[in-house]
Design a protein around this motif. Structure first.
Motif, PDB file in Angstrom:
ATOM      1  N   UNK A  12      32.111  39.516  43.096  1.00 12.15           N
ATOM      2  CA  UNK A  12      33.120  38.555  42.650  1.00 12.15           C
ATOM      3  C   UNK A  12      34.490  39.241  42.597  1.00 12.15           C
ATOM      4  N   UNK A  13      35.476  38.685  43.344  1.00 13.06           N
ATOM      5  CA  UNK A  13      36.815  39.303  43.336  1.00 13.06           C
ATOM      6  C   UNK A  13      37.914  38.360  42.828  1.00 13.06           C
ATOM      7  N   UNK A  14      37.724  37.039  43.006  1.00 13.40           N
ATOM      8  CA  UNK A  14      38.718  36.039  42.592  1.00 13.40           C
ATOM      9  C   UNK A  14      40.140  36.454  42.977  1.00 13.40           C
ATOM     10  N   UNK A  15      40.329  36.625  44.295  1.00 14.61           N
ATOM     11  CA  UNK A  15      41.619  37.135  44.764  1.00 14.61           C
ATOM     12  C   UNK A  15      42.387  36.052  45.512  1.00 14.61           C
ATOM     13  N   UNK A  16      43.678  35.988  45.232  1.00 11.31           N
ATOM     14  CA  UNK A  16      44.521  35.001  45.911  1.00 11.31           C
ATOM     15  C   UNK A  16      45.571  35.758  46.712  1.00 11.31           C
ATOM     16  N   UNK A  17      45.414  35.743  48.035  1.00 11.40           N
ATOM     17  CA  UNK A  17      46.290  36.586  48.867  1.00 11.40           C
ATOM     18  C   UNK A  17      47.449  35.831  49.490  1.00 11.40           C
ATOM     19  N   UNK A  18      47.502  34.514  49.284  1.00 14.93           N
ATOM     20  CA  UNK A  18      48.554  33.739  49.964  1.00 14.93           C
ATOM     21  C   UNK A  18      49.760  33.446  49.071  1.00 14.93           C
ATOM     22  N   UNK A  19      49.757  34.006  47.879  1.00 17.52           N
ATOM     23  CA  UNK A  19      50.954  33.895  47.031  1.00 17.52           C
ATOM     24  C   UNK A  19      51.357  35.310  46.634  1.00 17.52           C
ATOM     25  N   UNK A  20      52.657  35.590  46.726  1.00 20.26           N
ATOM     26  CA  UNK A  20      53.162  36.870  46.232  1.00 20.26           C
ATOM     27  C   UNK A  20      54.069  36.592  45.034  1.00 20.26           C
TER      28      UNK A  20
END
Lengths: 192, 288
Positions: free
Chosen positions: A151-159
């Motif tokens: 489980x990483x729950x990562x959001x890569x499309x917002x900086x």
């Protein structure tokens, strides 16, 4: 050594110029008359931080009747010790130009609809709602919940771009929110 | 001689201010007499070099103690007595009754200049009040005489030991050399660093810009200043709405010359009148 000996030569609690002049028999009238002809112009000063680059130089902002009249480097700030770059020196124009409020200053949030070339003033509520909806939509579609079974729950499309001028407490809230959303690209202006 | 040149510059400035503001001529003329008398004595003061242990300097700076132990200050009694008498002469036509009383007491040995000066250094301001009461003269007169007699000695001493002070770290609201309060402030250089001027030894030390030098209040909402359109921005009165005191401040850059605090202070007494009218009080003075 007794620190109270500091005021060892004080006679009265308050030194007054009137008292001095009166005690030694000076003619007060001409000085009074001169004072009558002068009107005090009141100025307030406040410490602030220059909003431009990541250095975060200290500034002293002087204002008269609520209008900013000058901005100068804060000599007591350890970062710039009273110095300011040309942009910082001109930062008074963010607020005031030639003694008047800068007509180009943006006072309320503005919205430019997709494909439109016009800015429309909107309310803060509307702006915050708009941003919240966009963040939610982006997160709902792009959140990476697991990777290789972890489980990483990562959001890569917002900086996220923060600022070097926030206080510790503000930074805490800021990073708390970003991590809760799963945002990993967290930057601030001092590294840009 | 350096001293003569220094005095000349001072007298020139007094002259210029008298011309600029005839209303302040009388009080500037009085200051001129005081300054000349003090300069003459100052030129004759011989003080040995002072060596203070660096360890003690550091300890005093850390704990907030001034460098000078006032009771240990040695001064030439003959020079001091001469200056005391000169000061009484200057005051004579202003407060003749009081000066006669003092002269009488000196004659009958009821008053001794040496012990008056030494006891004042030892026993705080109350001593002056007691002497004044005993001789039935105004305390301000005795205080004026004592302060202006000791002043040149303190100034010479401050000059000698000023290099021991760590300007960037003292930042307290009393003098790092003699411990007296400030009577004026200066903004120096392009950066407008704020320096406070000691009401006694004349030493200038660094202080924070936005902070009351009397009650240490640093709430910027209760600190402000005024200047007058007539005199320009070189002179201003910084006030504290918490303790209701003010300090006169001179912006050296605006003034365009080196500031001689005592002279500029007396030359702008109308600002004190204005400040008092606005409801603020002065705390320290160089005269008494």
């Amino acid at each position: 050594m007794d620190i109270s000996r500091r005021d060892f030569l004080k006679v009265s609690g308050v030194a007054s110029v009137g008292l001095f002049l009166g005690t030694f028999g000076f003619d007060l009238r001409p000085i009074r008359a001169y004072a009558e002809e002068s009107r005090p112009e009141w100025i307030s000063e406040a410490c602030s931080i220059c909003p431009y680059c990541g250095c975060g130089c200290g500034v002293i902002v002087g204002s008269k009747d609520g209008t900013i009249t000058y901005v100068q480097g804060d000599p007591d700030n350890p970062i710039n010790r009273g110095a300011l770059c040309s942009k910082g020196q001109a930062s008074i124009q963010l607020s005031t130009v030639d003694g008047k409020v800068n007509p180009q200053r943006v006072l309320r949030p503005r919205y430019r609809a997709p494909y439109s070339n016009e800015w429309v003033e909107i309310s803060w509520d509307q702006a915050i709602n708009e941003i919240a909806q966009k963040i939610k939509a982006q997160r709902d579609s792009d959140l990476i919940e697991t990777e290789n079974g972890v489980t990483v729950n990562r959001l890569e499309t917002i900086a996220a771009l923060g600022t070097a001028k926030d206080t510790n407490e503000e930074c805490y809230l800021y990073i708390k929110l970003m991590r809760a959303l799963g945002i990993v690209y967290v930057e601030h202006c001092a590294r840009v | 001689m350096i001293m003569d040149n220094e005095l000349e510059i001072r007298l020139e400035r007094i002259k210029a201010l008298c011309k600029q503001k005839p209303s302040h001529k009388e009080v500037l003329g009085f200051l001129k007499k005081v300054i000349i008398a003090q300069a003459k004595v100052k030129a004759d003061i011989k003080m040995e070099d002072v060596n203070i242990d660096q360890q003690i300097v550091k300890m005093k700076a850390k704990e907030g103690f001034p460098l000078l132990d006032k009771q240990a200050l040695k001064f030439d009694v003959g020079l001091a007595s001469g200056l005391f008498k000169k000061m009484s002469q200057i005051l004579h036509n202003r407060v003749p009754g009081d000066i006669e009383q003092i002269n009488q007491a000196l004659k009958t040995k009821e008053l001794n200049i040496e012990s008056l000066l030494k006891n004042t250094l030892r026993e705080n301001g109350n001593y002056i009040n007691n002497v004044a009461q005993r001789l039935r003269v105004k305390p301000a007169v005795i205080s004026f005489l004592v302060k202006n007699t000791l002043k040149p000695f303190f100034e010479v001493y401050a000059e000698r030991i000023k290099d021991y002070v760590d300007q960037e770290h003292w930042l307290r609201n009393y003098c790092p050399i003699c411990g007296s309060g400030p009577f004026m402030a200066e903004l120096l250089g392009e950066e407008r660093k704020r320096f406070l001027v000691c009401s006694f030894c004349g030493y200038k030390w660094r202080f924070v810009r936005i902070r009351c030098p009397y009650c240490n209040n640093n709430n910027q909402k209760t600190l402000r200043y005024f200047y007058t359109e007539k005199e320009g921005r070189a002179y201003r009165i910084d006030v504290c709405d918490k303790c209701k005191r003010y300090i006169k401040t001179i912006d050296a850059k605006e003034l365009g010359m080196e500031v001689i605090p005592r002279i500029e202070d007396v030359g702008t007494m109308y600002l004190d009148i204005l400040a008092e009218k606005q409801g603020y009080k002065r705390k320290e003075d160089t005269f008494f």
